[in-house]
Structures are given as structure tokens and as C-alpha cells.
Design a protein around this motif. Structure first.
Motif, PDB file in Angstrom:
ATOM      1  N   GLN A  17      17.582  -0.642  -4.336  1.00 25.65           N
ATOM      2  CA  GLN A  17      18.887  -1.031  -4.760  1.00 25.65           C
ATOM      3  C   GLN A  17      18.886  -1.563  -6.174  1.00 25.65           C
ATOM      4  O   GLN A  17      19.664  -1.266  -7.096  1.00 25.65           O
ATOM      5  N   LYS A  18      17.751  -2.446  -6.171  1.00 24.25           N
ATOM      6  CA  LYS A  18      17.942  -3.124  -7.569  1.00 24.25           C
ATOM      7  C   LYS A  18      17.099  -2.207  -8.609  1.00 24.25           C
ATOM      8  O   LYS A  18      17.687  -2.177  -9.647  1.00 24.25           O
ATOM      9  N   GLN A  19      16.257  -1.203  -8.267  1.00 22.85           N
ATOM     10  CA  GLN A  19      16.069  -0.288  -9.170  1.00 22.85           C
ATOM     11  C   GLN A  19      16.973   0.629  -9.749  1.00 22.85           C
ATOM     12  O   GLN A  19      17.096   1.086 -10.937  1.00 22.85           O
ATOM     13  N   ALA A  20      17.392   1.103  -8.657  1.00 26.29           N
ATOM     14  CA  ALA A  20      18.810   2.245  -8.804  1.00 26.29           C
ATOM     15  C   ALA A  20      19.764   1.619  -9.757  1.00 26.29           C
ATOM     16  O   ALA A  20      20.317   2.150 -10.498  1.00 26.29           O
ATOM     17  N   SER A  21      20.136   0.290  -9.430  1.00 27.99           N
ATOM     18  CA  SER A  21      21.054  -0.572 -10.282  1.00 27.99           C
ATOM     19  C   SER A  21      20.608  -0.628 -11.862  1.00 27.99           C
ATOM     20  O   SER A  21      21.371  -0.431 -12.840  1.00 27.99           O
ATOM     21  N   LYS A  22      19.304  -1.071 -12.027  1.00 24.19           N
ATOM     22  CA  LYS A  22      18.830  -1.110 -13.171  1.00 24.19           C
ATOM     23  C   LYS A  22      18.596   0.169 -14.032  1.00 24.19           C
ATOM     24  O   LYS A  22      19.191   0.216 -15.131  1.00 24.19           O
ATOM     25  N   ASP A  23      18.343   1.213 -13.280  1.00 30.32           N
ATOM     26  CA  ASP A  23      18.214   2.723 -13.930  1.00 30.32           C
ATOM     27  C   ASP A  23      19.442   3.144 -14.442  1.00 30.32           C
ATOM     28  O   ASP A  23      19.847   3.802 -15.189  1.00 30.32           O
ATOM     29  N   ALA A  24      20.695   2.767 -13.469  1.00 28.00           N
ATOM     30  CA  ALA A  24      22.075   3.251 -13.967  1.00 28.00           C
ATOM     31  C   ALA A  24      22.895   2.382 -14.944  1.00 28.00           C
ATOM     32  O   ALA A  24      23.931   3.026 -15.030  1.00 28.00           O
ATOM     33  N   GLY A  25      22.354   1.326 -15.094  1.00 30.94           N
ATOM     34  CA  GLY A  25      23.062   0.192 -15.839  1.00 30.94           C
ATOM     35  C   GLY A  25      24.535  -0.139 -15.428  1.00 30.94           C
ATOM     36  O   GLY A  25      25.311  -0.590 -15.826  1.00 30.94           O
TER      37      GLY A  25
ATOM     38  N   ALA B 294      29.989  -0.186  -6.126  1.00 28.76           N
ATOM     39  CA  ALA B 294      29.593   0.392  -7.495  1.00 28.76           C
ATOM     40  C   ALA B 294      30.311  -0.251  -8.662  1.00 28.76           C
ATOM     41  O   ALA B 294      31.669  -0.168  -8.571  1.00 28.76           O
ATOM     42  N   THR B 295      29.651  -0.643  -9.683  1.00 23.16           N
ATOM     43  CA  THR B 295      30.416  -1.265 -10.820  1.00 23.16           C
ATOM     44  C   THR B 295      30.474  -0.106 -11.986  1.00 23.16           C
ATOM     45  O   THR B 295      31.341  -0.294 -13.007  1.00 23.16           O
ATOM     46  N   GLY B 296      30.003   0.988 -11.825  1.00 22.00           N
ATOM     47  CA  GLY B 296      29.955   2.256 -12.897  1.00 22.00           C
ATOM     48  C   GLY B 296      29.149   3.079 -12.514  1.00 22.00           C
ATOM     49  O   GLY B 296      28.429   3.098 -11.384  1.00 22.00           O
ATOM     50  N   ASN B 297      28.859   3.929 -13.325  1.00 18.08           N
ATOM     51  CA  ASN B 297      28.109   5.062 -13.135  1.00 18.08           C
ATOM     52  C   ASN B 297      28.054   6.039 -11.860  1.00 18.08           C
ATOM     53  O   ASN B 297      27.177   5.839 -10.851  1.00 18.08           O
ATOM     54  N   GLU B 298      29.199   6.302 -11.619  1.00 19.35           N
ATOM     55  CA  GLU B 298      29.364   6.966 -10.139  1.00 19.35           C
ATOM     56  C   GLU B 298      28.436   8.105  -9.727  1.00 19.35           C
ATOM     57  O   GLU B 298      27.989   8.236  -8.816  1.00 19.35           O
ATOM     58  N   ALA B 299      27.979   8.915 -10.704  1.00 15.44           N
ATOM     59  CA  ALA B 299      26.979   9.992 -10.365  1.00 15.44           C
ATOM     60  C   ALA B 299      25.891   9.412  -9.907  1.00 15.44           C
ATOM     61  O   ALA B 299      25.070   9.957  -8.815  1.00 15.44           O
ATOM     62  N   ALA B 300      25.304   8.528 -10.415  1.00 14.47           N
ATOM     63  CA  ALA B 300      23.873   7.463 -10.130  1.00 14.47           C
ATOM     64  C   ALA B 300      24.318   7.076  -8.737  1.00 14.47           C
ATOM     65  O   ALA B 300      23.489   6.966  -7.725  1.00 14.47           O
ATOM     66  N   ALA B 301      25.580   6.504  -8.312  1.00 14.49           N
ATOM     67  CA  ALA B 301      25.876   5.806  -7.253  1.00 14.49           C
ATOM     68  C   ALA B 301      25.884   6.798  -6.162  1.00 14.49           C
ATOM     69  O   ALA B 301      25.406   6.321  -5.040  1.00 14.49           O
ATOM     70  N   ILE B 302      26.334   7.998  -6.411  1.00 20.64           N
ATOM     71  CA  ILE B 302      26.563   8.976  -5.227  1.00 20.64           C
ATOM     72  C   ILE B 302      24.961   9.471  -4.976  1.00 20.64           C
ATOM     73  O   ILE B 302      24.601   9.450  -3.820  1.00 20.64           O
ATOM     74  N   ASP B 303      24.069   9.614  -5.875  1.00 18.13           N
ATOM     75  CA  ASP B 303      22.872   9.919  -5.604  1.00 18.13           C
ATOM     76  C   ASP B 303      21.932   8.683  -4.721  1.00 18.13           C
ATOM     77  O   ASP B 303      21.497   9.208  -3.699  1.00 18.13           O
ATOM     78  N   PHE B 304      22.220   7.610  -5.123  1.00 19.81           N
ATOM     79  CA  PHE B 304      21.532   6.300  -4.520  1.00 19.81           C
ATOM     80  C   PHE B 304      22.253   6.371  -3.068  1.00 19.81           C
ATOM     81  O   PHE B 304      21.365   6.124  -2.061  1.00 19.81           O
ATOM     82  N   ALA B 305      23.257   6.542  -2.830  1.00 19.10           N
ATOM     83  CA  ALA B 305      23.968   6.313  -1.231  1.00 19.10           C
ATOM     84  C   ALA B 305      23.450   7.523  -0.627  1.00 19.10           C
ATOM     85  O   ALA B 305      23.284   7.212   0.537  1.00 19.10           O
TER      86      ALA B 305
END
Length: 285
Positions: free
Chosen positions: A262-270, A171-182
Motif C-alpha cells: 500500500q505504501k509503495q503503490a501510493s508513493k509510485d502513484a503520487g 484514493a486521493t488521486g491517480n484512479e488508474a493506479a488505484a484500480i490496478d492496486f485494488a
């Protein structure tokens, strides 16, 4: 040729759902080789595609511990004899102590962890004491480690404590969103049982085996020679959608694949999220 036994026929029936006489014939035709017999039955249209069994060999729990920064996690199997004990507070508390011990010795194997210092003794000796206190045999099963220095490790444990997953996400940023995605991906891994990340990471021998099965099946069905390869390629592509995580339909929205998620989560998280690895855990497997 090896002798065909009743237990071999029974095993083949359980794996394929085919009839007893068909299983016996398949074993005869394949020289008593179980895997070849499975393929023979599938080519004849007498068996479904082989599925990986999710049956646990023993009772117990899979328990996890995640680092505060979510960059590494450990999962351990702690086994016992009965489900009654596996759900008891004493056993669960002991299992938590074991996973903390494994986390403190991150990267060590189960065999190594048993010999490490543990509350003034070794874990091996402590297990012996737990056996006496709880009244059932207790064993340390597999230990699984996951680490992602440039991202996070997502985890999920099924409510029965016997299925779990570890997912590494760069992940390149937004750790909270990354945790939710994972975590969502980890739930997918538990529910959908992928065996590879994508088609490129599937064992080529496995794909070739599938291709040959469907080519032979098409021949058995009398399909024209000029379309047999196309039929086999289509079947392999469908097979990969079932076994490859990135190509699987998302369990919460079957209109999108995990690659789409993965694409959608990345877009939403910036940020940019990339699944780089996963491990599905089944107690006793």
C-alpha cells in the motif's frame, strides 16, 4: 454430556487431521463440544491450526458488475446443479442478466431482487423460465454490494468462477493506479483468505482463544512458567500475520506485506491509497 456419535468423530477428523481415537478422546474430554475438542487436540499437538474451508456447497458462478466510475460493484451467486451447465453459454448469459439486474437495484437483498421487475416479469419468474430452458434447477444465492465514494472498488474473479473478492480503496488521486492496486489486493484476498483487515479489527475473543490454546500447549510441553505468556503472544502475532490482510505477505513478493504494498503503490502513484474494506466470496458459503 451429549452423546458422542460416529459422525461427530468423522467431522472432527476432517477438520483437524487427527486420528480417530484421539478425536474420540478429545470429544470426551470436551463434553462433545466440537470447537473445544479442536482446541484440546491443538493443545496436545495432535492437530494443525483450524483453517477455514473453501469448499463450495453447490455448482454455479459468482459474477460481478462494476460501475463505470469504479465507485461501486455488485457480485451475485447464481447456482445450478452441475459444473457442465455452469460453464455453458446459456447459463452464463442468464447470470450476466441477473448481475445487471442486481446492479440496477443496488443495495437490495437477494430476496428483494427476486421480486423486482425483470424484463417484463420478476426475476423469480424469469428463473423459473430459465430452469425450463436449461433443464436444471437454478437458484439465486447471495448478493454482495460494495461502494467507496472517496475512492474505487477493486474486483477479482478466479478463473473457476467460484472465488471472488471486492476491495474498497480510498484514493486521493491517480484512479488508474488505484484500480490496478485494488485488483492486486483483490487477488491477494482470494488467494490468501484473510478474515480481518488488521489486528485491531480481529474479534478479541478469537485472539484470546488462540492465546489460551498456545498457553496450554506450552504448559503441556513443560515450558517454564516465566516464558509461557511470551510464547503465547508470539504465536498470536504469527497468527495475525496469517489472517490479517495488512500483515499478510504479498503473494507476488513475499518480502513485503500488504501494508508495505500500500505504501509503495501510493508513493509510485503520487497519491494516497488506503484499503478500507474487503469481502471474499466463495460460491455456496
Amino acid at each position: 454430556m451429549s452423546q458422542i456419535t460416529a459422525s461427530m468423530v468423522k467431522d472432527l477428523r476432517e477438520k483437524t487431521g487427527a486420528g480417530m481415537m484421539d478425536c474420540k478422546k478429545a470429544l470426551t474430554e470436551s463434553g462433545a463440544d466440537i470447537e473445544k475438542a479442536i482446541d484440546w487436540l491443538r493443545q496436545k499437538g495432535l492437530a494443525k491450526a483450524a483453517k477455514r474451508a473453501d469448499r463450495a456447497a453447490e455448482e454455479g458462478v459468482i459474477i460481478l458488475k462494476v460501475a463505470d466510475d469504479n465507485k461501486k460493484a455488485v457480485a451475485v451467486e447464481v447456482k445450478c446443479e452441475t459444473d457442465f451447465v455452469a460453464r455453458g453459454d446459456k447459463f452464463i448469459d442468464f447470470a450476466k442478466d441477473v448481475v445487471n439486474h442486481a446492479f440496477d437495484n443496488f443495495g437490495a437483498s437477494s430476496e428483494e431482487i427476486l421480486e423486482k421487475p425483470f424484463k417484463g416479469t420478476t426475476l423469480k419468474e424469469a428463473i423459473g423460465e430459465a430452469v425450463a430452458a436449461i433443464g436444471e434447477n437454478i437458484l439465486l444465492g447471495k448478493t454482495h454490494n460494495a461502494e467507496c465514494a472517496e475512492g474505487i472498488v477493486g474486483t477479482y474473479v478466479h478463473s473457476n468462477g467460484k472465488l471472488a473478492a471486492l476491495v474498497e480503496v480510498k484514493a486521493t488521486g491517480n484512479e488508474a493506479a488505484a484500480i490496478d492496486f485494488a485488483k492486486n489486493v483483490a487477488m491477494q484476498v482470494v488467494a490468501a483468505n484473510p478474515i480481518a483487515l488488521d489486528m485491531a479489527s480481529v474479534d478479541p475473543a478469537l485472539l484470546e482463544r488462540e492465546r489460551e490454546v498456545y498457553k496450554n500447549k506450552a504448559k503441556e510441553e513443560g515450558k517454564p512458567d516465566n516464558i509461557i505468556d511470551k510464547i503465547a503472544d508470539g504465536a498470536v502475532k504469527k497468527y495475525c500475520k496469517e489472517i490479517c490482510l495488512m500483515e499478510q505477505s504479498y503473494i507476488r513478493d513475499d518480502k513485503m506485506s500488504i501494508a508495505d504494498l500500500q505504501k509503495q503503490a501510493s508513493k509510485d502513484a503520487g497519491a494516497e491509497f488506503t484499503i478500507v474494506g474487503f469481502k471474499r466470496l466463495v460460491l455456496g458459503e
